[in-house]
Design a protein around this motif. Structure first.
Motif, PDB file in Angstrom:
ATOM      1  N   VAL A 105     -39.890 -21.598  28.105  1.00 42.05           N
ATOM      2  CA  VAL A 105     -40.536 -20.304  27.870  1.00 42.05           C
ATOM      3  C   VAL A 105     -41.573 -20.042  28.963  1.00 42.05           C
ATOM      4  O   VAL A 105     -41.594 -18.968  29.563  1.00 42.05           O
ATOM      5  N   VAL A 106     -42.427 -21.027  29.237  1.00 46.75           N
ATOM      6  CA  VAL A 106     -43.453 -20.863  30.273  1.00 46.75           C
ATOM      7  C   VAL A 106     -42.805 -20.565  31.625  1.00 46.75           C
ATOM      8  O   VAL A 106     -43.282 -19.691  32.367  1.00 46.75           O
ATOM      9  N   ASN A 107     -41.726 -21.241  31.954  1.00 45.46           N
ATOM     10  CA  ASN A 107     -41.038 -20.978  33.226  1.00 45.46           C
ATOM     11  C   ASN A 107     -40.546 -19.543  33.299  1.00 45.46           C
ATOM     12  O   ASN A 107     -40.657 -18.894  34.352  1.00 45.46           O
ATOM     13  N   ARG A 108     -39.994 -19.009  32.205  1.00 44.78           N
ATOM     14  CA  ARG A 108     -39.534 -17.613  32.198  1.00 44.78           C
ATOM     15  C   ARG A 108     -40.720 -16.662  32.347  1.00 44.78           C
ATOM     16  O   ARG A 108     -40.629 -15.654  33.045  1.00 44.78           O
ATOM     17  N   LEU A 109     -41.850 -16.985  31.699  1.00 37.23           N
ATOM     18  CA  LEU A 109     -43.029 -16.131  31.805  1.00 37.23           C
ATOM     19  C   LEU A 109     -43.561 -16.106  33.235  1.00 37.23           C
ATOM     20  O   LEU A 109     -43.950 -15.046  33.739  1.00 37.23           O
ATOM     21  N   LYS A 110     -43.560 -17.249  33.892  1.00 33.74           N
ATOM     22  CA  LYS A 110     -44.021 -17.318  35.287  1.00 33.74           C
ATOM     23  C   LYS A 110     -43.102 -16.524  36.206  1.00 33.74           C
ATOM     24  O   LYS A 110     -43.559 -15.897  37.172  1.00 33.74           O
ATOM     25  N   GLU A 111     -41.803 -16.533  35.932  1.00 33.05           N
ATOM     26  CA  GLU A 111     -40.863 -15.728  36.720  1.00 33.05           C
ATOM     27  C   GLU A 111     -41.175 -14.239  36.579  1.00 33.05           C
ATOM     28  O   GLU A 111     -41.094 -13.489  37.554  1.00 33.05           O
ATOM     29  N   ILE A 112     -41.517 -13.826  35.369  1.00 36.83           N
ATOM     30  CA  ILE A 112     -41.868 -12.423  35.145  1.00 36.83           C
ATOM     31  C   ILE A 112     -43.125 -12.063  35.933  1.00 36.83           C
ATOM     32  O   ILE A 112     -43.196 -11.002  36.559  1.00 36.83           O
ATOM     33  N   GLU A 113     -44.123 -12.945  35.921  1.00 37.87           N
ATOM     34  CA  GLU A 113     -45.344 -12.706  36.707  1.00 37.87           C
ATOM     35  C   GLU A 113     -45.018 -12.539  38.186  1.00 37.87           C
ATOM     36  O   GLU A 113     -45.516 -11.620  38.844  1.00 37.87           O
ATOM     37  N   GLN A 114     -44.170 -13.410  38.701  1.00 41.05           N
ATOM     38  CA  GLN A 114     -43.806 -13.337  40.120  1.00 41.05           C
ATOM     39  C   GLN A 114     -43.047 -12.052  40.424  1.00 41.05           C
ATOM     40  O   GLN A 114     -43.242 -11.448  41.485  1.00 41.05           O
ATOM     41  N   ARG A 115     -42.202 -11.618  39.507  1.00 39.10           N
ATOM     42  CA  ARG A 115     -41.445 -10.381  39.698  1.00 39.10           C
ATOM     43  C   ARG A 115     -42.387  -9.184  39.817  1.00 39.10           C
ATOM     44  O   ARG A 115     -42.101  -8.217  40.519  1.00 39.10           O
ATOM     45  N   ALA A 116     -43.531  -9.263  39.136  1.00 37.97           N
ATOM     46  CA  ALA A 116     -44.531  -8.191  39.202  1.00 37.97           C
ATOM     47  C   ALA A 116     -45.376  -8.283  40.473  1.00 37.97           C
ATOM     48  O   ALA A 116     -46.221  -7.424  40.710  1.00 37.97           O
ATOM     49  N   GLY A 117     -45.181  -9.345  41.248  1.00 35.18           N
ATOM     50  CA  GLY A 117     -45.897  -9.474  42.508  1.00 35.18           C
ATOM     51  C   GLY A 117     -47.105 -10.390  42.464  1.00 35.18           C
ATOM     52  O   GLY A 117     -47.909 -10.396  43.396  1.00 35.18           O
ATOM     53  N   ARG A 118     -47.249 -11.168  41.410  1.00 32.41           N
ATOM     54  CA  ARG A 118     -48.403 -12.063  41.317  1.00 32.41           C
ATOM     55  C   ARG A 118     -48.308 -13.176  42.346  1.00 32.41           C
ATOM     56  O   ARG A 118     -47.258 -13.784  42.530  1.00 32.41           O
ATOM     57  N   LYS A 119     -49.433 -13.428  42.997  1.00 37.34           N
ATOM     58  CA  LYS A 119     -49.525 -14.483  44.010  1.00 37.34           C
ATOM     59  C   LYS A 119     -50.654 -15.426  43.625  1.00 37.34           C
ATOM     60  O   LYS A 119     -51.624 -15.008  42.990  1.00 37.34           O
ATOM     61  N   PRO A 120     -50.566 -16.698  44.043  1.00 39.33           N
ATOM     62  CA  PRO A 120     -51.617 -17.665  43.692  1.00 39.33           C
ATOM     63  C   PRO A 120     -53.024 -17.223  44.112  1.00 39.33           C
ATOM     64  O   PRO A 120     -53.987 -17.459  43.395  1.00 39.33           O
ATOM     65  N   GLU A 121     -53.139 -16.568  45.242  1.00 39.33           N
ATOM     66  CA  GLU A 121     -54.458 -16.171  45.733  1.00 39.33           C
ATOM     67  C   GLU A 121     -55.065 -15.002  44.961  1.00 39.33           C
ATOM     68  O   GLU A 121     -56.256 -14.709  45.081  1.00 39.33           O
TER      69      GLU A 121
END
Length: 125
Positions: free
Chosen positions: A67-83
């Motif tokens: 579940v956490v992995n899928r949620l992180k993929e969604i964040e990345q799809r929205a353009g979230r970056k570590p910085e």
């Protein structure tokens, strides 16, 4: 099947990013139910941009890690970056708060918007 309580939040392109997240979440977890969207003030003192937050509840046969992995993929799809976190610019944050009765983010469970969302979704732990 385990139940999952998640919290979505965004302080940048807020409506667009929450909409993207909801669409993908419905595809991944068809039983998902959403609480109403709430505008909240930033918990950090440097960035005055308000957040949009929303809780959601669903059941899944996936593990908490999946579940956490899928949620992180969604964040990345929205353009979230570590910085982004250092700049206090959050395109999208999707956190798994509780999984199968276990509270994973106890520090988040007392926020007013989380408490209201849990009540709206009839989620008890």
């Amino acid at each position: 099947m385990p139940s999952c309580l998640i919290c979505l939040g965004s302080n940048y392109n807020r409506e667009q990013n929450l909409s993207l997240a909801r669409g993908r979440l419905v595809e991944l977890f068809p039983t998902i139910r959403f609480a109403r969207v709430e505008e909240t003030t930033s918990l950090c003192s440097h960035n005055p941009d308000a957040f949009l937050n929303q809780l959601a509840l669903f059941r899944t046969s996936r593990s908490a890690e999946e579940v956490v992995n899928r949620l992180k993929e969604i964040e990345q799809r929205a353009g979230r970056k570590p910085e982004d976190k250092q700049q206090e610019r959050i395109c999208l944050d999707v956190d798994l708060l509780a999984y199968d009765g276990e509270i994973l983010k106890p520090e988040d469970m007392n926020y007013a918007h989380v408490l209201r969302g849990m009540k709206e979704l009839s989620f008890k732990y």
